[in-house]
Scaffold this active site. Structure first.
Site, PDB file in Angstrom:
ATOM      1  N   ASN A  20       0.867  -1.178   0.000  1.00  0.00           N
ATOM      2  CA  ASN A  20       0.000   0.000   0.000  1.00  0.00           C
ATOM      3  C   ASN A  20       0.903   1.228   0.000  1.00  0.00           C
ATOM      4  O   ASN A  20       1.497   1.555   1.025  1.00  0.00           O
ATOM      5  CB  ASN A  20      -0.889  -0.038   1.249  1.00  0.00           C
ATOM      6  CG  ASN A  20      -1.713   1.228   1.416  1.00  0.00           C
ATOM      7  OD1 ASN A  20      -1.849   2.012   0.473  1.00  0.00           O
ATOM      8  ND2 ASN A  20      -2.264   1.436   2.599  1.00  0.00           N
ATOM      9  N   LYS A  22       0.086   4.219  -0.243  1.00  0.00           N
ATOM     10  CA  LYS A  22      -0.609   5.358   0.383  1.00  0.00           C
ATOM     11  C   LYS A  22      -0.450   6.618  -0.492  1.00  0.00           C
ATOM     12  O   LYS A  22      -0.324   6.496  -1.708  1.00  0.00           O
ATOM     13  CB  LYS A  22      -0.094   5.601   1.804  1.00  0.00           C
ATOM     14  CG  LYS A  22      -0.099   4.352   2.671  1.00  0.00           C
ATOM     15  CD  LYS A  22      -0.013   4.684   4.132  1.00  0.00           C
ATOM     16  CE  LYS A  22       0.252   3.429   4.929  1.00  0.00           C
ATOM     17  NZ  LYS A  22      -0.083   3.581   6.331  1.00  0.00           N
ATOM     18  N   HIS A  72      -9.621   0.895   4.999  1.00  0.00           N
ATOM     19  CA  HIS A  72      -8.346   1.120   5.694  1.00  0.00           C
ATOM     20  C   HIS A  72      -8.598   2.053   6.884  1.00  0.00           C
ATOM     21  O   HIS A  72      -9.427   2.969   6.795  1.00  0.00           O
ATOM     22  CB  HIS A  72      -7.322   1.724   4.725  1.00  0.00           C
ATOM     23  CG  HIS A  72      -5.929   1.712   5.263  1.00  0.00           C
ATOM     24  ND1 HIS A  72      -5.494   2.622   6.197  1.00  0.00           N
ATOM     25  CD2 HIS A  72      -4.882   0.886   5.028  1.00  0.00           C
ATOM     26  CE1 HIS A  72      -4.229   2.364   6.509  1.00  0.00           C
ATOM     27  NE2 HIS A  72      -3.832   1.305   5.811  1.00  0.00           N
ATOM     28  N   GLU A 109      -7.074   4.484   7.957  1.00  0.00           N
ATOM     29  CA  GLU A 109      -6.896   5.910   7.651  1.00  0.00           C
ATOM     30  C   GLU A 109      -8.141   6.473   6.971  1.00  0.00           C
ATOM     31  O   GLU A 109      -8.482   7.642   7.150  1.00  0.00           O
ATOM     32  CB  GLU A 109      -5.629   6.101   6.790  1.00  0.00           C
ATOM     33  CG  GLU A 109      -4.371   5.858   7.618  1.00  0.00           C
ATOM     34  CD  GLU A 109      -3.162   5.378   6.837  1.00  0.00           C
ATOM     35  OE1 GLU A 109      -3.163   5.451   5.592  1.00  0.00           O
ATOM     36  OE2 GLU A 109      -2.205   4.901   7.477  1.00  0.00           O
ATOM     37  N   GLU A 148      -5.407  -5.330  10.728  1.00  0.00           N
ATOM     38  CA  GLU A 148      -4.413  -4.285  10.945  1.00  0.00           C
ATOM     39  C   GLU A 148      -4.725  -3.542  12.248  1.00  0.00           C
ATOM     40  O   GLU A 148      -5.545  -2.598  12.246  1.00  0.00           O
ATOM     41  CB  GLU A 148      -4.460  -3.269   9.798  1.00  0.00           C
ATOM     42  CG  GLU A 148      -4.161  -3.852   8.436  1.00  0.00           C
ATOM     43  CD  GLU A 148      -3.567  -2.790   7.521  1.00  0.00           C
ATOM     44  OE1 GLU A 148      -2.443  -3.004   7.073  1.00  0.00           O
ATOM     45  OE2 GLU A 148      -4.204  -1.754   7.304  1.00  0.00           O
ATOM     46  N   GLY A 177       2.062   2.193  10.818  1.00  0.00           N
ATOM     47  CA  GLY A 177       2.948   3.347  10.666  1.00  0.00           C
ATOM     48  C   GLY A 177       3.633   3.782  11.947  1.00  0.00           C
ATOM     49  O   GLY A 177       4.165   4.887  12.031  1.00  0.00           O
ATOM     50  N   SER A 235       3.274  -2.076  10.472  1.00  0.00           N
ATOM     51  CA  SER A 235       4.724  -1.994  10.671  1.00  0.00           C
ATOM     52  C   SER A 235       5.463  -3.276  10.260  1.00  0.00           C
ATOM     53  O   SER A 235       6.429  -3.672  10.917  1.00  0.00           O
ATOM     54  CB  SER A 235       5.042  -1.616  12.122  1.00  0.00           C
ATOM     55  OG  SER A 235       4.557  -0.315  12.401  1.00  0.00           O
TER      56      SER A 235
HETATM   57  C1  PEP Z   1      -0.883   0.024   5.933  1.00  0.00           C
HETATM   58  O1  PEP Z   1      -0.790   1.023   5.257  1.00  0.00           O
HETATM   59  O2  PEP Z   1      -1.867  -0.691   5.814  1.00  0.00           O
HETATM   60  C2  PEP Z   1       0.178  -0.310   6.876  1.00  0.00           C
HETATM   61  C3  PEP Z   1       0.095  -1.419   7.541  1.00  0.00           C
HETATM   62  O3  PEP Z   1       1.201   0.598   7.016  1.00  0.00           O
HETATM   63  P1  PEP Z   1       2.643   0.329   7.699  1.00  0.00           P
HETATM   64  O4  PEP Z   1       3.157  -0.967   7.136  1.00  0.00           O
HETATM   65  O5  PEP Z   1       3.468   1.490   7.315  1.00  0.00           O
HETATM   66  O6  PEP Z   1       2.413   0.201   9.168  1.00  0.00           O
END
Ligand code: PEP
Length: 252
Positions: free
Chosen positions: A9, A11, A94, A96, A164, A170, A210
């Protein structure tokens, strides 16, 4: 019996020129790795360009979001049929999107149904906040999110789920492999009650939060975890390749 899946992803990162560069850096390396589904999700503006660059390879394209209507006066939105011309996958719900754009369970449900209707595979994201995790409410929260997102969805075909935990996205603070495996096992069990055991046996459920080249093995080696949704580390071709390579070795 489940093919592992690694999704990047990107983003709201990469200018079109950078998306071209990153796709080119990844293309041949990713294409050489068998036994893993590989998906990259660039920003909307780069989808058509990246589509052309990865055409003919084993890399699949995903979008990071979509609207649920198919066309019309919805300024600024992108529809499922538009995406289906280029993409096989779409990330839906997601954290976000939920947090910054107010996406409710009802909206996410409409998006999941709309994606499935045009043959796009939704990567449906669910996950709990830190306070829910600390109060041992994780299972309750993620199951509620699933019930809302999947209301009226008759079967699990074509669906991917990404667990997640919000506190891990992040932040550099990933869950442990065991924690993620336990929650994903519970998700599978609960879905088996709503659908069937057979349906959940073939359902790909990913961990996200992460994940890096350094810790991905810890997640991938878990029996319930079928791969990863990778944010930050997917912007680094070497790291992303390493995660996919490790997945092929561990699950192969
Ligand atoms: C994500 O964007 O779904 C995500 C898990 O980000 P990160 O790996 O940066 O934590």
């Amino acid at each position: 019996m489940r093919v592992p899946l690694i999704t990047g992803n990107w983003k709201m990162n990469t200018m079109v020129s950078e998306a071209i560069e990153l796709s080119n850096e990844m293309r041949s390396g990713l294409d050489e790795i068998d036994g893993v589904d590989k998906v990259i999700c660039p920003p909307f503006i780069s989808l058509a360009t990246v589509y052309k660059l990865i055409k003919g390879s084993s890399i699949k394209l995903g979008a990071q979001n979509m609207y649920f209507e198919s066309k019309g006066a919805f300024t600024g939105e992108i529809s499922p049929i538009m995406l289906a011309e280029l993409c096989q996958f779409v990330i839906i719900g997601h954290s976000e999107r939920r947090q910054y754009f107010g996406e409710s369970g009802e909206i996410i449900n409409k998006k999941v149904k709309a994606a499935l209707k045009v043959g796009l595979k939704p990567i449906l994201c669910i996950g709990e906040k830190l306070e829910d995790n600390e109060a041992a409410r994780t299972e309750k929260v993620v199951i509620r999110q699933l019930e809302l997102a999947l209301a009226g969805v008759g079967n699990l075909t074509g669906l991917v789920i990404a667990y997640e935990p919000i506190w891990a996205i992040g932040t550099g603070r990933a869950a442990t492999g065991e924690e993620a495996n336990e929650i994903i096992g519970l998700i599978r069990c609960n879905l088996a009650k709503l659908y069937s055991k057979e349906a959940t046996r073939s359902l790909q459920i990913l961990y996200g939060g992460s994940v890096t080249a350094a810790n991905s093995g810890e997640f991938i080696k878990q029996p319930e975890i079928d791969g990863a949704l990778v944010g930050g580390a997917s912007l680094d071709a070497n790291q992303f390749l390493s995660i996919v390579r490790q997945t092929a070795e561990i699950k192969g």
